[in-house]
Design a protein around this motif. Structure first.
Motif, PDB file in Angstrom:
ATOM      1  N   TRP A 290       0.819  -1.204   0.000  1.00  0.00           N
ATOM      2  CA  TRP A 290       0.000   0.000   0.000  1.00  0.00           C
ATOM      3  C   TRP A 290       0.860   1.263   0.000  1.00  0.00           C
ATOM      4  CZ3 TRP A 290      -5.008   0.769  -0.821  1.00  0.00           C
ATOM      5  CH2 TRP A 290      -5.614   1.930  -0.337  1.00  0.00           C
ATOM      6  N   LEU A 291       1.860   1.320   0.878  1.00  0.00           N
ATOM      7  CA  LEU A 291       2.766   2.471   0.921  1.00  0.00           C
ATOM      8  C   LEU A 291       4.050   2.093   1.626  1.00  0.00           C
ATOM      9  CD1 LEU A 291       2.751   4.059   3.978  1.00  0.00           C
ATOM     10  CD2 LEU A 291       0.426   4.426   3.245  1.00  0.00           C
ATOM     11  N   VAL A 292       5.080   2.941   1.440  1.00  0.00           N
ATOM     12  CA  VAL A 292       6.372   2.728   2.090  1.00  0.00           C
ATOM     13  C   VAL A 292       6.901   4.055   2.621  1.00  0.00           C
ATOM     14  CG1 VAL A 292       7.021   0.722   0.705  1.00  0.00           C
ATOM     15  CG2 VAL A 292       7.692   3.005  -0.038  1.00  0.00           C
ATOM     16  N   ALA A 293       7.772   3.964   3.621  1.00  0.00           N
ATOM     17  CA  ALA A 293       8.452   5.137   4.177  1.00  0.00           C
ATOM     18  C   ALA A 293       9.819   4.669   4.673  1.00  0.00           C
ATOM     19  CB  ALA A 293       7.647   5.745   5.321  1.00  0.00           C
ATOM     20  N   PHE A 294      10.792   5.567   4.624  1.00  0.00           N
ATOM     21  CA  PHE A 294      12.148   5.251   5.065  1.00  0.00           C
ATOM     22  C   PHE A 294      12.484   6.011   6.340  1.00  0.00           C
ATOM     23  CE2 PHE A 294      12.152   4.410   0.557  1.00  0.00           C
ATOM     24  CZ  PHE A 294      12.879   3.236   0.460  1.00  0.00           C
ATOM     25  N   ASP A 295      13.445   5.462   7.095  1.00  0.00           N
ATOM     26  CA  ASP A 295      13.960   6.210   8.238  1.00  0.00           C
ATOM     27  C   ASP A 295      14.926   7.271   7.717  1.00  0.00           C
ATOM     28  OD1 ASP A 295      16.199   4.663   7.592  1.00  0.00           O
ATOM     29  OD2 ASP A 295      16.705   4.238   9.658  1.00  0.00           O
ATOM     30  N   ARG A 296      15.379   8.116   8.603  1.00  0.00           N
ATOM     31  CA  ARG A 296      16.240   9.249   8.234  1.00  0.00           C
ATOM     32  C   ARG A 296      17.553   8.792   7.594  1.00  0.00           C
ATOM     33  NH1 ARG A 296      17.304  13.831  12.588  1.00  0.00           N
ATOM     34  NH2 ARG A 296      16.249  15.252  11.206  1.00  0.00           N
ATOM     35  N   GLU A 297      18.104   7.688   8.070  1.00  0.00           N
ATOM     36  CA  GLU A 297      19.389   7.209   7.577  1.00  0.00           C
ATOM     37  C   GLU A 297      19.266   6.352   6.319  1.00  0.00           C
ATOM     38  OE1 GLU A 297      20.878   5.238  11.010  1.00  0.00           O
ATOM     39  OE2 GLU A 297      21.154   7.092  12.113  1.00  0.00           O
ATOM     40  N   GLY A 298      18.040   5.972   5.971  1.00  0.00           N
ATOM     41  CA  GLY A 298      17.838   5.147   4.794  1.00  0.00           C
ATOM     42  C   GLY A 298      18.216   3.692   4.981  1.00  0.00           C
ATOM     43  N   THR A 299      18.254   3.230   6.228  1.00  0.00           N
ATOM     44  CA  THR A 299      18.612   1.837   6.495  1.00  0.00           C
ATOM     45  C   THR A 299      17.405   0.965   6.835  1.00  0.00           C
ATOM     46  OG1 THR A 299      19.024   2.302   8.828  1.00  0.00           O
ATOM     47  CG2 THR A 299      20.912   2.465   7.330  1.00  0.00           C
ATOM     48  N   LYS A 300      16.311   1.610   7.204  1.00  0.00           N
ATOM     49  CA  LYS A 300      15.081   0.885   7.537  1.00  0.00           C
ATOM     50  C   LYS A 300      13.941   1.372   6.651  1.00  0.00           C
ATOM     51  CE  LYS A 300      16.312  -0.114  12.239  1.00  0.00           C
ATOM     52  NZ  LYS A 300      16.919   0.792  13.182  1.00  0.00           N
ATOM     53  N   LEU A 301      13.039   0.463   6.382  1.00  0.00           N
ATOM     54  CA  LEU A 301      11.878   0.759   5.553  1.00  0.00           C
ATOM     55  C   LEU A 301      10.636   0.308   6.303  1.00  0.00           C
ATOM     56  CD1 LEU A 301      11.027   0.978   2.187  1.00  0.00           C
ATOM     57  CD2 LEU A 301      10.462  -1.352   2.818  1.00  0.00           C
ATOM     58  N   ILE A 302       9.607   1.116   6.256  1.00  0.00           N
ATOM     59  CA  ILE A 302       8.293   0.732   6.782  1.00  0.00           C
ATOM     60  C   ILE A 302       7.411   0.440   5.580  1.00  0.00           C
ATOM     61  CG2 ILE A 302       6.207   1.577   7.942  1.00  0.00           C
ATOM     62  CD1 ILE A 302       8.355   1.099   9.927  1.00  0.00           C
TER      63      ILE A 302
END
Length: 106
Positions: free
Chosen positions: A2-14
């Motif tokens: 449905w959607l994605v988002a990244f953490d500030r460092e770009g190492t984790k994805l939701i």
């Protein structure tokens, strides 16, 4: 998905799927770290906090929710009976919370 988002460092994805599951992924290890199932409302937007400890969730609910990724505790922020958030930014959310609490950033 449905959607994605990244953490500030770009190492984790939701990721959020159409069955209303939220997953936290480690991008470098290509594996799922946490899964939050059976979320009650359709999720429109998510944003990770700058320290990657919390997730702000905007959904079909009439409140904003903050999910603590370590404890899995979910906090509700009342918004209004007929109000739905569709897009959120964690940075602006924190500024709003400080302003609402009577604090100002120097």
């Amino acid at each position: 998905m449905w959607l994605v988002a990244f953490d500030r460092e770009g190492t984790k994805l939701i990721s959020v799927t159409d069955d209303r599951c939220i997953k936290l992924w480690d991008i470098h290890q290509n594996r799922c770290l946490q899964t939050f199932k059976d979320y009650l409302h359709w999720i429109w937007s998510v944003a990770m906090s700058p320290d990657s400890n919390n997730l702000a969730i905007a959904s079909a609910a009439t409140f904003l929710q903050i999910l603590n990724l370590e404890t899995e505790e979910l906090s509700n922020w009342g918004v209004g009976e007929s109000f739905q958030l569709s897009v959120i930014s964690y940075q602006y959310l924190c500024l709003f919370a400080q302003h609402s609490a009577g604090k100002s950033e120097a």
